[in-house]
Design a protein around this motif. Structure first.
Motif, PDB file in Angstrom:
ATOM      1  N   ILE A 109       0.875  -4.119  -7.679  1.00 60.46           N
ATOM      2  CA  ILE A 109       0.585  -2.686  -7.670  1.00 60.46           C
ATOM      3  C   ILE A 109       0.917  -2.070  -9.025  1.00 60.46           C
ATOM      4  N   TYR A 110       2.025  -2.478  -9.609  1.00 60.50           N
ATOM      5  CA  TYR A 110       2.440  -1.955 -10.914  1.00 60.50           C
ATOM      6  C   TYR A 110       1.340  -2.172 -11.956  1.00 60.50           C
ATOM      7  N   GLN A 114       3.475   1.539  -2.107  1.00 56.16           N
ATOM      8  CA  GLN A 114       4.231   1.456  -3.358  1.00 56.16           C
ATOM      9  C   GLN A 114       3.519   2.096  -4.541  1.00 56.16           C
ATOM     10  N   TRP A 115       2.399   2.760  -4.325  1.00 56.07           N
ATOM     11  CA  TRP A 115       1.592   3.283  -5.428  1.00 56.07           C
ATOM     12  C   TRP A 115       2.291   4.383  -6.227  1.00 56.07           C
ATOM     13  N   ASN A 136       0.812  -1.209   0.000  1.00 53.15           N
ATOM     14  CA  ASN A 136       0.000   0.000   0.000  1.00 53.15           C
ATOM     15  C   ASN A 136       0.853   1.270   0.000  1.00 53.15           C
ATOM     16  N   PRO A 183       5.706   2.055  -8.242  1.00 55.74           N
ATOM     17  CA  PRO A 183       5.842   0.598  -8.084  1.00 55.74           C
ATOM     18  C   PRO A 183       6.852   0.023  -9.082  1.00 55.74           C
ATOM     19  N   THR A 219      -1.873  -3.053 -11.438  1.00 53.49           N
ATOM     20  CA  THR A 219      -3.142  -2.429 -11.042  1.00 53.49           C
ATOM     21  C   THR A 219      -3.110  -0.938 -11.363  1.00 53.49           C
ATOM     22  N   LYS A 220      -1.979  -0.299 -11.104  1.00 50.95           N
ATOM     23  CA  LYS A 220      -1.838   1.117 -11.445  1.00 50.95           C
ATOM     24  C   LYS A 220      -1.931   1.315 -12.962  1.00 50.95           C
TER      25      LYS A 220
END
Length: 128
Positions: free
Chosen positions: A116-117, A104-105, A102, A108, A119-120
């Motif tokens: 996260i990478y 790393q947004w 959480n 990432p 998903t972003k």
């Protein structure tokens, strides 16, 4: 009609799939409607979020009039578990890379924070 699609977004460091579920009324209007994204289990030890997520998923797929209206006007993109490695390994807050995903947004790393990478990246595609 309910549009339901489950696809793999990426794989975690341990090779577990990160699933993305898309729910809407029909596939043809999906891109023209506002999108609501719901993610769960970025902190693997927060197990109640799985129950909340299950309730949201069951509601959105139900025949209730409110669910039908929501599917008519919105597309829902759901990520059931952002930290499956942490869940499997029994970590409370961290991934197997030893970091709080959480946090790393902003920047990432695709190798160390693939969940996260990607998903972003999904968020960026949605907002383009």
């Amino acid at each position: 009609m309910i549009y339901y699609k489950r696809e793999e977004l990426c794989r975690s460091i341990c090779g577990l799939p990160i699933w993305v579920i898309t729910i809407s009324r029909e596939s043809t209007r999906r891109t023209k409607k506002p999108v609501i994204v719901i993610t769960s289990r970025v902190h693997s030890g927060e197990t109640p979020s799985s129950l909340v997520f299950k309730g949201i998923l069951e509601f959105l797929l139900s025949d209730k009039k409110e669910a039908k209206l929501l599917r008519l006007y919105y597309t829902f993109i759901l990520v059931p578990c952002l930290n499956p490695d942490g869940v499997v390994c029994g970590n409370y807050r961290n991934s197997v890379a030893g970091v709080d995903l959480n946090r790393q947004w902003i920047s990432p790393d695709e190798l160390f924070h693939p969940e996260i990478y990607h998903t972003k990246s999904l968020f960026k595609r949605i907002t383009e």
